[in-house]
Design an enzyme around this catalytic site. Structure first.
Site, PDB file in Angstrom:
ATOM      1  N   SER A 126      -4.378 -44.835  14.070  1.00  0.00           N
ATOM      2  CA  SER A 126      -4.811 -45.559  15.281  1.00  0.00           C
ATOM      3  C   SER A 126      -5.140 -44.574  16.399  1.00  0.00           C
ATOM      4  O   SER A 126      -6.298 -44.132  16.514  1.00  0.00           O
ATOM      5  CB  SER A 126      -3.750 -46.583  15.691  1.00  0.00           C
ATOM      6  OG  SER A 126      -2.535 -45.951  16.030  1.00  0.00           O
ATOM      7  N   ARG A 127      -4.160 -44.201  17.190  1.00  0.00           N
ATOM      8  CA  ARG A 127      -4.343 -43.192  18.220  1.00  0.00           C
ATOM      9  C   ARG A 127      -3.099 -42.323  18.259  1.00  0.00           C
ATOM     10  O   ARG A 127      -1.976 -42.833  18.172  1.00  0.00           O
ATOM     11  CB  ARG A 127      -4.545 -43.830  19.601  1.00  0.00           C
ATOM     12  CG  ARG A 127      -5.929 -44.416  19.840  1.00  0.00           C
ATOM     13  CD  ARG A 127      -7.012 -43.314  19.893  1.00  0.00           C
ATOM     14  NE  ARG A 127      -8.329 -43.834  20.183  1.00  0.00           N
ATOM     15  CZ  ARG A 127      -9.219 -44.208  19.266  1.00  0.00           C
ATOM     16  NH1 ARG A 127      -8.935 -44.120  17.985  1.00  0.00           N
ATOM     17  NH2 ARG A 127     -10.406 -44.635  19.636  1.00  0.00           N
ATOM     18  N   GLU A 148      -6.746 -33.993  20.797  1.00  0.00           N
ATOM     19  CA  GLU A 148      -7.733 -33.763  19.725  1.00  0.00           C
ATOM     20  C   GLU A 148      -8.909 -32.943  20.241  1.00  0.00           C
ATOM     21  O   GLU A 148      -9.355 -33.188  21.368  1.00  0.00           O
ATOM     22  CB  GLU A 148      -8.228 -35.104  19.190  1.00  0.00           C
ATOM     23  CG  GLU A 148      -7.108 -35.856  18.471  1.00  0.00           C
ATOM     24  CD  GLU A 148      -7.541 -37.186  17.884  1.00  0.00           C
ATOM     25  OE1 GLU A 148      -8.727 -37.539  17.997  1.00  0.00           O
ATOM     26  OE2 GLU A 148      -6.695 -37.867  17.312  1.00  0.00           O
ATOM     27  N   HIS A 165      -9.156 -37.041  12.434  1.00  0.00           N
ATOM     28  CA  HIS A 165      -9.696 -38.282  13.036  1.00  0.00           C
ATOM     29  C   HIS A 165     -11.010 -38.692  12.345  1.00  0.00           C
ATOM     30  O   HIS A 165     -12.058 -38.762  12.985  1.00  0.00           O
ATOM     31  CB  HIS A 165      -9.914 -38.109  14.558  1.00  0.00           C
ATOM     32  CG  HIS A 165      -9.983 -39.414  15.292  1.00  0.00           C
ATOM     33  ND1 HIS A 165      -9.555 -39.573  16.590  1.00  0.00           N
ATOM     34  CD2 HIS A 165     -10.451 -40.630  14.908  1.00  0.00           C
ATOM     35  CE1 HIS A 165      -9.755 -40.833  16.974  1.00  0.00           C
ATOM     36  NE2 HIS A 165     -10.298 -41.494  15.968  1.00  0.00           N
TER      37      HIS A 165
END
Ligand code: DGY
Length: 324
Positions: free
Chosen positions: A230-231, A260, A279
């Site tokens: 997700s995050r 990131e 990601h």
């Protein structure tokens, strides 16, 4: 003067055959970062995960639309955009399937030691050096889904092919899904306690930031695997490092990180019980094409004088003047 549309490099190259549709209405530029000092005449920008905040918006006096190339829009200051009369759109639905595939790739990749095994067969198997450690079976395990939204649901649907029990926690109870898929609703603490694999599918917002910290990790099984596509900031990374180091949980499979790209010296990357990807849950040919069509479709609607179809939830009742 013709309006300008910018396409950010973080959109991973929206294919030209898709963005060409915009050219009838606007000049389209693929930009490199850092952006020019002033973005005069730019009415819409297609963005990746770069922060769109007041500082950025100050440079773009004519901006009317921020079109996120993606479903999550935590990188966009929606309140600031709303105050300035700027619409924000995103690309829901189209990446749920690909995102769920990636979640399962991480689960199975971790359970079966795929990265290790791949390197072993190329370098050591023929020399009979060492061995791939045993992995685990899904049979009899409990999969816990935190957040049964669009992506969580796709993960659940795929899980029906595995001999596992599935439980979930969500702010909203989904009784129909419980009946249809035989998934059991549990309170958050039970989800932590009972899951052999805990997979996270929540948006990043103030209440989900750090939702998994040391207290939560402490409640999990020592044999459990945590999966996050997700995050990054929904997990407190330093608490995760401690939990992995001290055997509070067994492993982590992560596609997202607090920062990131995650720095090479992030301790998580040197841990053998961590499987990491950069990601890329939505990075398939099919999904990226669908995201490109949906995000440029939002821009196209605006340029044609229509309300874009995928305006973010926070702006769903806000009236924006349409382009004449
Ligand atoms: C999304 O769409 O939110 C993906 O994580 C890519 O940014």
């Amino acid at each position: 003067m013709r309006p300008k549309v910018l396409i950010s490099p973080d959109t991973k190259n929206i294919p030209e055959d898709v963005s060409d549709a915009l050219k009838e209405y606007a000049d389209v530029e693929y930009v490199r970062r850092p952006y020019d000092d002033k973005l005069e005449g730019v009415v819409a920008i297609l963005v990746g995960t770069e922060p769109i905040n007041a500082g950025f918006l100050d440079k773009a006096p004519d901006l009317k639309l921020v079109a996120r190339f993606g479903v999550g829009y935590d990188s966009v200051d929606v309140e600031e955009c709303t105050q300035r009369g700027i619409m924000v759109t995103h690309t829901p639905e189209v990446l749920s399937s690909g995102g769920a595939d990636h979640t399962w790739a991480l689960i199975l990749g971790y359970y079966k030691h795929i990265p290790y095994a791949n390197s072993h067969v190329r370098t050591r198997w023929a020399k009979r050096e060492g061995a791939v450690p045993f992995g685990w079976d899904t049979e009899g395990k409990t999969l816990g889904i935190l957040g049964l939204g669009r992506i969580g649901l796709e993960v659940l649907m795929r899980s029906r092919g595995f001999p596992m029990k599935v439980i979930y926690h969500d702010l909203i109870r989904k009784k129909k899904l419980e009946e249809k898929y035989g998934v059991e609703y549990v309170i958050f603490d039970k989800l932590l306690e009972k899951s052999d694999i805990l997979t996270i599918h929540v948006d990043l917002n103030p209440s989900s930031r750090g939702i998994i910290g040391s207290e939560e990790l402490e409640k999990m099984k020592t044999s459990s695997l945590i999966v996050n596509t997700s995050r990054g900031p929904v997990i407190n990374e330093s608490a995760l490092v401690d939990a992995l180091r001290n055997g509070k949980i067994a492993g982590a499979a992560l596609d997202v990180f607090e920062k990131e790209p995650t720095p090479l010296d992030n301790t998580l990357l040197s841990m053998p019980n961590v499987l990491a990807t950069p990601h890329i849950a939505s990075a398939s040919w099919e999904t990226r094409k669908k995201m490109a069509i949906r995000s440029t479709g939002n821009v196209l609607s605006y340029l044609k004088g229509e309300r874009p179809p995928h305006i973010v939830r926070e702006q769903s009742t806000v009236e924006f003047p349409l382009r004449q």
